[in-house]
Design a protein around this motif. Structure first.
Motif, PDB file in Angstrom:
ATOM      1  N   LYS A   5     -53.665 -51.531 116.214  1.00  0.00           N
ATOM      2  CA  LYS A   5     -53.501 -49.959 116.739  1.00  0.00           C
ATOM      3  C   LYS A   5     -51.925 -49.608 116.782  1.00  0.00           C
ATOM      4  O   LYS A   5     -51.623 -48.644 117.014  1.00  0.00           O
ATOM      5  N   GLN A   6     -50.908 -50.740 116.779  1.00  0.00           N
ATOM      6  CA  GLN A   6     -49.553 -50.358 116.931  1.00  0.00           C
ATOM      7  C   GLN A   6     -48.926 -50.005 115.513  1.00  0.00           C
ATOM      8  O   GLN A   6     -49.741 -50.296 114.478  1.00  0.00           O
ATOM      9  N   PRO A   7     -47.880 -49.262 115.630  1.00  0.00           N
ATOM     10  CA  PRO A   7     -47.378 -48.985 114.384  1.00  0.00           C
ATOM     11  C   PRO A   7     -47.039 -50.188 113.618  1.00  0.00           C
ATOM     12  O   PRO A   7     -46.413 -50.994 114.390  1.00  0.00           O
ATOM     13  N   ASP A   8     -46.746 -50.434 112.518  1.00  0.00           N
ATOM     14  CA  ASP A   8     -46.294 -51.656 111.692  1.00  0.00           C
ATOM     15  C   ASP A   8     -45.052 -51.395 111.079  1.00  0.00           C
ATOM     16  O   ASP A   8     -44.880 -50.754 110.010  1.00  0.00           O
ATOM     17  N   PRO A   9     -44.051 -51.753 111.889  1.00  0.00           N
ATOM     18  CA  PRO A   9     -42.761 -51.532 111.370  1.00  0.00           C
ATOM     19  C   PRO A   9     -42.412 -52.191 109.958  1.00  0.00           C
ATOM     20  O   PRO A   9     -41.716 -51.601 109.085  1.00  0.00           O
ATOM     21  N   ALA A  10     -42.978 -53.136 109.653  1.00  0.00           N
ATOM     22  CA  ALA A  10     -42.822 -53.997 108.420  1.00  0.00           C
ATOM     23  C   ALA A  10     -43.480 -52.884 107.447  1.00  0.00           C
ATOM     24  O   ALA A  10     -42.929 -52.974 106.186  1.00  0.00           O
ATOM     25  N   ARG A  11     -44.608 -52.584 107.425  1.00  0.00           N
ATOM     26  CA  ARG A  11     -45.240 -51.736 106.401  1.00  0.00           C
ATOM     27  C   ARG A  11     -44.608 -50.851 106.398  1.00  0.00           C
ATOM     28  O   ARG A  11     -44.243 -50.039 105.043  1.00  0.00           O
ATOM     29  N   ARG A  12     -44.020 -49.703 107.318  1.00  0.00           N
ATOM     30  CA  ARG A  12     -43.161 -48.617 107.258  1.00  0.00           C
ATOM     31  C   ARG A  12     -41.991 -48.777 106.626  1.00  0.00           C
ATOM     32  O   ARG A  12     -41.433 -48.222 105.721  1.00  0.00           O
ATOM     33  N   ASN A  13     -41.182 -50.197 106.973  1.00  0.00           N
ATOM     34  CA  ASN A  13     -40.016 -50.232 106.070  1.00  0.00           C
ATOM     35  C   ASN A  13     -40.418 -50.387 104.539  1.00  0.00           C
ATOM     36  O   ASN A  13     -39.490 -50.353 103.802  1.00  0.00           O
ATOM     37  N   GLU A  14     -41.243 -51.041 104.194  1.00  0.00           N
ATOM     38  CA  GLU A  14     -41.924 -51.516 102.871  1.00  0.00           C
ATOM     39  C   GLU A  14     -42.079 -50.240 102.175  1.00  0.00           C
ATOM     40  O   GLU A  14     -41.566 -49.941 101.056  1.00  0.00           O
ATOM     41  N   ARG A  15     -42.695 -49.191 102.844  1.00  0.00           N
ATOM     42  CA  ARG A  15     -43.076 -47.770 102.336  1.00  0.00           C
ATOM     43  C   ARG A  15     -41.662 -47.120 102.136  1.00  0.00           C
ATOM     44  O   ARG A  15     -41.341 -46.647 100.890  1.00  0.00           O
ATOM     45  N   SER A  16     -40.732 -47.121 102.971  1.00  0.00           N
ATOM     46  CA  SER A  16     -39.429 -46.632 102.830  1.00  0.00           C
ATOM     47  C   SER A  16     -38.543 -47.179 101.642  1.00  0.00           C
ATOM     48  O   SER A  16     -38.065 -46.514 100.736  1.00  0.00           O
ATOM     49  N   ARG A  17     -38.789 -48.621 101.568  1.00  0.00           N
ATOM     50  CA  ARG A  17     -37.734 -49.277 100.607  1.00  0.00           C
ATOM     51  C   ARG A  17     -38.536 -48.626  99.182  1.00  0.00           C
ATOM     52  O   ARG A  17     -37.706 -48.516  98.283  1.00  0.00           O
ATOM     53  N   GLN A  18     -39.717 -48.809  99.323  1.00  0.00           N
ATOM     54  CA  GLN A  18     -40.103 -48.341  97.824  1.00  0.00           C
ATOM     55  C   GLN A  18     -40.007 -47.008  97.478  1.00  0.00           C
ATOM     56  O   GLN A  18     -39.788 -46.404  96.362  1.00  0.00           O
ATOM     57  N   ALA A  19     -40.045 -45.977  98.434  1.00  0.00           N
ATOM     58  CA  ALA A  19     -39.740 -44.415  98.200  1.00  0.00           C
ATOM     59  C   ALA A  19     -38.381 -44.528  97.803  1.00  0.00           C
ATOM     60  O   ALA A  19     -37.960 -43.609  96.826  1.00  0.00           O
ATOM     61  N   ILE A  20     -37.284 -45.274  98.311  1.00  0.00           N
ATOM     62  CA  ILE A  20     -35.953 -45.133  98.067  1.00  0.00           C
ATOM     63  C   ILE A  20     -35.802 -45.560  96.593  1.00  0.00           C
ATOM     64  O   ILE A  20     -35.100 -45.163  95.638  1.00  0.00           O
ATOM     65  N   LEU A  21     -36.292 -46.748  96.368  1.00  0.00           N
ATOM     66  CA  LEU A  21     -36.533 -47.258  94.820  1.00  0.00           C
ATOM     67  C   LEU A  21     -36.908 -46.211  93.903  1.00  0.00           C
ATOM     68  O   LEU A  21     -36.139 -46.253  92.731  1.00  0.00           O
ATOM     69  N   ASP A  22     -38.264 -45.762  94.304  1.00  0.00           N
ATOM     70  CA  ASP A  22     -38.666 -44.814  93.157  1.00  0.00           C
ATOM     71  C   ASP A  22     -37.778 -43.618  93.067  1.00  0.00           C
ATOM     72  O   ASP A  22     -37.679 -43.056  91.871  1.00  0.00           O
ATOM     73  N   ALA A  23     -37.012 -42.995  94.347  1.00  0.00           N
ATOM     74  CA  ALA A  23     -36.194 -41.730  93.973  1.00  0.00           C
ATOM     75  C   ALA A  23     -35.078 -42.229  93.108  1.00  0.00           C
ATOM     76  O   ALA A  23     -34.682 -41.722  92.440  1.00  0.00           O
ATOM     77  N   ALA A  24     -34.317 -43.386  93.477  1.00  0.00           N
ATOM     78  CA  ALA A  24     -33.226 -43.949  92.400  1.00  0.00           C
ATOM     79  C   ALA A  24     -33.616 -43.916  90.965  1.00  0.00           C
ATOM     80  O   ALA A  24     -33.040 -43.189  90.148  1.00  0.00           O
TER      81      ALA A  24
END
Lengths: 197, 197
Positions: A5-24
């Motif tokens: 039920k807690q936010p998952d920082p690792a998963r959020r980080n991975e999503r951000s990382r992927q979004a940055i790579l895709d954007a680049a």
């Protein structure tokens, strides 16, 4: 279970990382390497600039990683082995030539090359993470040809790969000649002649 | 005779042009390509920025021309022809390998390559003004070897030059292996085997 039920920082980080790579990667293809800024990558990925700088030391480094992501899984890819080294290498080289001639691949690969030419640290990373594993797969196929008596037993396989790929790479990099299936075939035939038993 | 007392704008222009080219080349070697600015070139050459922009369209263009000036006279340089193509090519390739390994040449050549990779117009200029004439001199030597029966009469000489030089070029560009006299010799031997009559 309670952590679900807690936010998952690792998963959020991975999503951000992927979004940055895709954007680049998208931006390099759309506007060209020289015009891509950290600001534009951050805006498209929906993150702050500081998030990018937390993970990457420079604009070049994040773009470099976005290309690495493109090639992920390449390490597991073995070359075809029908028993006929000439036919197998022609299959592979024709596919490589077609890839280099593909406009979708053109911009990011050219940008990657600019980076590694001017940054010895990225060049070392490139060899370790990308070129190295791919070259190992190619050399495994050449070793099989050596066992089959189709290549000299004492052939320097690094040199064989250079003879096979460097002319294509230079021709593409300098836009100095056509990249055709016939060109791919000629490189295979010449390299096999040079390393014949 | 009366004009001798007047200032000579053509000569003054030529002096400024040469000072700008020298400044550009020196700065690339001293601080690295990425850090050279038009301002720094102008300051060192003792001219205004507008003088540079009158003759060159960009920072890349003036640096490119400064490298061209380095190689001036290369067009007239024929390859040695002792009658032994293997010995002659080894002489030339060993010298080329040594040049690539020379730190004084390293910075400007690497910078030139960054430029031509990313700018198709400069790439075309490079081929026309620099690579083209040098390649012609090399092909004249290969033709002489064809007449002597040391190379296949139907050899594609552009391809032969690629096989000979592209591996060295790629190895240098990617810093992926040592540049030694033995490497130069190996490239000559393999290329000659590939194109044997």
């Amino acid at each position: 279970m309670s952590t679900a039920k807690q936010p998952d920082p690792a998963r959020r980080n991975e999503r951000s990382r992927q979004a940055i790579l895709d954007a680049a990667r998208e931006l390099v293809t759309e506007v060209g390497y020289a015009k891509v800024t950290i600001e534009a990558i951050a805006a498209r990925a929906g993150v702050g600039k500081q998030t990018i700088y937390r993970w990457w030391r420079s604009r070049g480094a994040v773009i470099f990683d976005s290309f690495l992501a493109l090639s992920e899984g390449a390490e597991g890819l073995a070359l075809p082995d029908t028993g006929d080294i000439e036919a197998d290498l022609k299959t592979v080289m024709r596919a490589t030539v077609a890839e280099f001639a593909d406009p979708g691949f053109e911009a990011p690969i050219r940008a990657l090359n600019s980076e590694i030419i001017n940054d010895p640290e990225l060049a070392a990373q490139y060899r370790e993470k990308l070129a190295g594993p791919v070259d190992e797969a190619k050399k495994a196929r050449l070793r099989s040809a050596q066992r089959a008596g189709q290549l000299a037993a004492d052939a320097d396989l690094d040199l064989a790969l250079e003879l096979l790929y460097a002319p294509l790479y230079q021709r593409w990099l300098h836009r100095s000649g056509p990249l055709t299936p016939e060109y791919a075939d000629a490189l295979v035939e010449l390299t096999l002649r040079a390393f014949r038993p």
